[in-house]
Write a protein that holds these residues in place. Structure first.
Motif, PDB file in Angstrom:
ATOM      1  N   ASP A 120       8.575  10.007  -1.015  1.00  0.00           N
ATOM      2  CA  ASP A 120       8.068  11.217  -1.674  1.00  0.00           C
ATOM      3  C   ASP A 120       7.103  10.872  -2.797  1.00  0.00           C
ATOM      4  OD1 ASP A 120       9.581  12.695   0.059  1.00  0.00           O
ATOM      5  OD2 ASP A 120      11.185  13.122  -1.374  1.00  0.00           O
ATOM      6  N   ALA A 121       7.384   9.784  -3.527  1.00  0.00           N
ATOM      7  CA  ALA A 121       6.480   9.376  -4.599  1.00  0.00           C
ATOM      8  C   ALA A 121       5.128   8.955  -4.027  1.00  0.00           C
ATOM      9  CB  ALA A 121       7.100   8.232  -5.398  1.00  0.00           C
ATOM     10  N   PHE A 122       5.158   8.191  -2.941  1.00  0.00           N
ATOM     11  CA  PHE A 122       3.910   7.797  -2.290  1.00  0.00           C
ATOM     12  C   PHE A 122       3.185   9.019  -1.725  1.00  0.00           C
ATOM     13  CE2 PHE A 122       5.677   3.357  -1.687  1.00  0.00           C
ATOM     14  CZ  PHE A 122       4.694   2.740  -2.446  1.00  0.00           C
ATOM     15  N   ARG A 123       3.933   9.937  -1.120  1.00  0.00           N
ATOM     16  CA  ARG A 123       3.323  11.117  -0.521  1.00  0.00           C
ATOM     17  C   ARG A 123       2.608  11.957  -1.588  1.00  0.00           C
ATOM     18  NH1 ARG A 123       4.902  14.218   4.110  1.00  0.00           N
ATOM     19  NH2 ARG A 123       6.836  12.991   4.234  1.00  0.00           N
ATOM     20  N   GLU A 124       3.251  12.118  -2.747  1.00  0.00           N
ATOM     21  CA  GLU A 124       2.642  12.895  -3.829  1.00  0.00           C
ATOM     22  C   GLU A 124       1.343  12.254  -4.293  1.00  0.00           C
ATOM     23  OE1 GLU A 124       3.721  14.503  -8.351  1.00  0.00           O
ATOM     24  OE2 GLU A 124       5.240  13.485  -7.125  1.00  0.00           O
ATOM     25  N   ALA A 125       1.357  10.917  -4.436  1.00  0.00           N
ATOM     26  CA  ALA A 125       0.145  10.216  -4.866  1.00  0.00           C
ATOM     27  C   ALA A 125      -0.958  10.346  -3.815  1.00  0.00           C
ATOM     28  CB  ALA A 125       0.465   8.747  -5.121  1.00  0.00           C
ATOM     29  N   ILE A 126      -0.585  10.304  -2.533  1.00  0.00           N
ATOM     30  CA  ILE A 126      -1.568  10.453  -1.458  1.00  0.00           C
ATOM     31  C   ILE A 126      -2.196  11.850  -1.498  1.00  0.00           C
ATOM     32  CG2 ILE A 126      -1.830  10.624   1.059  1.00  0.00           C
ATOM     33  CD1 ILE A 126       0.297   8.397   1.273  1.00  0.00           C
ATOM     34  N   GLU A 127      -1.370  12.870  -1.697  1.00  0.00           N
ATOM     35  CA  GLU A 127      -1.880  14.241  -1.747  1.00  0.00           C
ATOM     36  C   GLU A 127      -2.806  14.441  -2.938  1.00  0.00           C
ATOM     37  OE1 GLU A 127       1.642  16.584  -1.726  1.00  0.00           O
ATOM     38  OE2 GLU A 127       1.977  16.382   0.445  1.00  0.00           O
ATOM     39  N   GLN A 128      -2.460  13.870  -4.079  1.00  0.00           N
ATOM     40  CA  GLN A 128      -3.328  13.972  -5.259  1.00  0.00           C
ATOM     41  C   GLN A 128      -4.656  13.274  -5.007  1.00  0.00           C
ATOM     42  OE1 GLN A 128      -1.014  12.317  -8.464  1.00  0.00           O
ATOM     43  NE2 GLN A 128       0.281  14.143  -8.681  1.00  0.00           N
ATOM     44  N   ARG A 129      -4.610  12.158  -4.340  1.00  0.00           N
ATOM     45  CA  ARG A 129      -5.828  11.416  -4.025  1.00  0.00           C
ATOM     46  C   ARG A 129      -6.724  12.219  -3.091  1.00  0.00           C
ATOM     47  NH1 ARG A 129      -3.729   6.464  -1.723  1.00  0.00           N
ATOM     48  NH2 ARG A 129      -4.131   7.214   0.373  1.00  0.00           N
ATOM     49  N   ARG A 130      -6.124  12.826  -2.073  1.00  0.00           N
ATOM     50  CA  ARG A 130      -6.911  13.633  -1.134  1.00  0.00           C
ATOM     51  C   ARG A 130      -7.496  14.860  -1.820  1.00  0.00           C
ATOM     52  NH1 ARG A 130      -2.680  13.249   4.005  1.00  0.00           N
ATOM     53  NH2 ARG A 130      -3.380  11.190   4.751  1.00  0.00           N
ATOM     54  N   ALA A 131      -6.719  15.473  -2.715  1.00  0.00           N
ATOM     55  CA  ALA A 131      -7.216  16.655  -3.428  1.00  0.00           C
ATOM     56  C   ALA A 131      -8.435  16.314  -4.283  1.00  0.00           C
ATOM     57  CB  ALA A 131      -6.099  17.240  -4.290  1.00  0.00           C
ATOM     58  N   ALA A 132      -8.465  15.086  -4.787  1.00  0.00           N
ATOM     59  CA  ALA A 132      -9.602  14.655  -5.590  1.00  0.00           C
ATOM     60  C   ALA A 132     -10.772  14.180  -4.730  1.00  0.00           C
ATOM     61  CB  ALA A 132      -9.166  13.530  -6.533  1.00  0.00           C
ATOM     62  N   GLY A 133     -10.560  14.133  -3.409  1.00  0.00           N
ATOM     63  CA  GLY A 133     -11.616  13.686  -2.507  1.00  0.00           C
ATOM     64  C   GLY A 133     -11.840  12.188  -2.542  1.00  0.00           C
ATOM     65  N   HIS A 134     -10.792  11.442  -2.888  1.00  0.00           N
ATOM     66  CA  HIS A 134     -10.926   9.996  -3.009  1.00  0.00           C
ATOM     67  C   HIS A 134     -10.295   9.277  -1.823  1.00  0.00           C
ATOM     68  CE1 HIS A 134     -11.318  10.276  -7.681  1.00  0.00           C
ATOM     69  NE2 HIS A 134     -12.445  10.571  -7.057  1.00  0.00           N
ATOM     70  N   VAL A 135     -10.849   8.122  -1.509  1.00  0.00           N
ATOM     71  CA  VAL A 135     -10.343   7.254  -0.439  1.00  0.00           C
ATOM     72  C   VAL A 135     -10.196   5.850  -1.012  1.00  0.00           C
ATOM     73  CG1 VAL A 135     -10.808   6.245   1.824  1.00  0.00           C
ATOM     74  CG2 VAL A 135     -11.444   8.624   1.365  1.00  0.00           C
ATOM     75  N   LEU A 136      -9.077   5.216  -0.718  1.00  0.00           N
ATOM     76  CA  LEU A 136      -8.865   3.844  -1.187  1.00  0.00           C
ATOM     77  C   LEU A 136      -9.375   2.846  -0.152  1.00  0.00           C
ATOM     78  CD1 LEU A 136      -5.281   3.969  -2.760  1.00  0.00           C
ATOM     79  CD2 LEU A 136      -7.493   4.266  -3.870  1.00  0.00           C
ATOM     80  N   ASP A 137     -10.146   1.901  -0.618  1.00  0.00           N
ATOM     81  CA  ASP A 137     -10.646   0.810   0.238  1.00  0.00           C
ATOM     82  C   ASP A 137     -10.116  -0.495  -0.346  1.00  0.00           C
ATOM     83  OD1 ASP A 137     -11.987  -0.752   2.011  1.00  0.00           O
ATOM     84  OD2 ASP A 137     -13.966  -0.462   1.123  1.00  0.00           O
ATOM     85  N   ASN A 138      -8.824  -0.730  -0.149  1.00  0.00           N
ATOM     86  CA  ASN A 138      -8.149  -1.868  -0.776  1.00  0.00           C
ATOM     87  C   ASN A 138      -7.863  -2.974   0.224  1.00  0.00           C
ATOM     88  OD1 ASN A 138      -8.172  -0.122  -2.912  1.00  0.00           O
ATOM     89  ND2 ASN A 138      -5.970  -0.091  -3.232  1.00  0.00           N
ATOM     90  N   ARG A 139      -7.720  -4.188  -0.283  1.00  0.00           N
ATOM     91  CA  ARG A 139      -7.396  -5.341   0.542  1.00  0.00           C
ATOM     92  C   ARG A 139      -6.331  -6.174  -0.159  1.00  0.00           C
ATOM     93  NH1 ARG A 139     -10.402  -2.587   3.040  1.00  0.00           N
ATOM     94  NH2 ARG A 139     -12.314  -3.145   4.153  1.00  0.00           N
ATOM     95  N   LEU A 140      -5.254  -6.483   0.561  1.00  0.00           N
ATOM     96  CA  LEU A 140      -4.285  -7.451   0.065  1.00  0.00           C
ATOM     97  C   LEU A 140      -4.793  -8.824   0.472  1.00  0.00           C
ATOM     98  CD1 LEU A 140      -1.640  -8.336  -1.207  1.00  0.00           C
ATOM     99  CD2 LEU A 140      -0.472  -7.781   0.937  1.00  0.00           C
ATOM    100  N   ILE A 141      -5.315  -9.569  -0.491  1.00  0.00           N
ATOM    101  CA  ILE A 141      -5.938 -10.848  -0.179  1.00  0.00           C
ATOM    102  C   ILE A 141      -4.887 -11.896   0.153  1.00  0.00           C
ATOM    103  CG2 ILE A 141      -7.540 -12.619  -0.976  1.00  0.00           C
ATOM    104  CD1 ILE A 141      -8.686  -9.758  -0.593  1.00  0.00           C
ATOM    105  N   THR A 142      -3.893 -12.020  -0.696  1.00  0.00           N
ATOM    106  CA  THR A 142      -2.829 -12.985  -0.431  1.00  0.00           C
ATOM    107  C   THR A 142      -1.614 -12.670  -1.275  1.00  0.00           C
ATOM    108  OG1 THR A 142      -2.278 -15.340  -0.327  1.00  0.00           O
ATOM    109  CG2 THR A 142      -3.601 -14.631  -2.188  1.00  0.00           C
ATOM    110  N   ILE A 143      -0.454 -13.048  -0.774  1.00  0.00           N
ATOM    111  CA  ILE A 143       0.779 -13.004  -1.554  1.00  0.00           C
ATOM    112  C   ILE A 143       0.991 -14.425  -2.090  1.00  0.00           C
ATOM    113  CG2 ILE A 143       3.269 -12.596  -1.515  1.00  0.00           C
ATOM    114  CD1 ILE A 143       2.809 -10.694   0.836  1.00  0.00           C
TER     115      ILE A 143
END
Length: 216
Positions: A120-143
């Motif tokens: 639910d916490a992730f879902r809320e953040a996703i909805e807020q991001r979409r409402a702002a018209g933003h898209v994440l272009d992230n990369r996990l380079i290495t652990i």
């Protein structure tokens, strides 16, 4: 003649030893990861086969904080199939998959990997991001490192907390694809503490993500 035969036998023995060490592939070999993010970053539409976590070799000793030792022993005693090294490999895979699902807004994948509170916490953040018209272009380079910090068995419920030290390249884009924050040319060090839980008597071998936090 005898010397030739002996030399041939020595050559054959050495050749067989080299093959046994270098000639077998287990499917877990890793390719070295380049630090420059612009070289490492894959094209859009990343597939699951290119985003597996970077597990330690099965023979490697798992990183376990001394505070977690008793909990790990209790979990292993209650679940004969539990292995700390295998769990840590799976935790790294889950770390990557959860992050990528969140970045892509894949709620269905998050439902499979996390419990209700985290989802639910992730879902809320996703909805807020979409409402702002933003898209994440992230990369996990290495652990860089994954370490079990805490572990406990309460009744039949096991919980294990893992600290992840990772390098992530993060960019936020608007609806037109223009970067409004971040950069793909520089990786940022992140330090997360995630807790996974599982009923040791359950037939389901999967662990669920039940809590996320930043490392202190």
């Amino acid at each position: 003649m005898v010397e030739i035969i002996i030399l041939a036998m020595v050559f054959l023995f050495v050749g067989l030893r080299l093959w046994s060490v270098l000639g077998r592939r287990t499917g877990h070999e890793q390719q070295p990861i380049a630090k420059p993010v612009e070289v490492q970053a894959p094209a859009a539409g990343i597939s699951r086969t290119t985003t597996e976590a970077l597990p330690q070799p099965a023979s490697a000793e798992p990183a376990i904080d001394a505070r977690a030792t008793d909990g790990i022993r209790a979990i292993a005693a209650a679940d004969n199939g539990f292995e700390a090294a295998r769990f840590l490999q799976g935790a790294q895979s889950a770390y990557r998959m959860v992050l990528e699902a969140y970045w892509k807004g894949d709620v269905a994948e998050l439902d499979r990997l996390a419990d209700d509170g985290v989802r639910d916490a992730f879902r809320e953040a996703i909805e807020q991001r979409r409402a702002a018209g933003h898209v994440l272009d992230n990369r996990l380079i290495t652990i860089e490192r994954a370490e079990i910090e805490r572990a406990a068995l309460v009744g039949q419920t096991a919980s294990i907390t893992v600290r992840f030290d990772a390098d992530i390249a993060a960019v936020t884009r608007d609806a037109e694809g223009t970067a409004v924050a971040g950069s793909l040319t520089d990786a940022v060090q992140t330090h997360d503490v995630w807790t996974f839980s599982r009923n040791v008597r359950s037939d389901d071998p999967n662990w669920m993500l039940v809590e996320t936090d930043e490392a202190a």
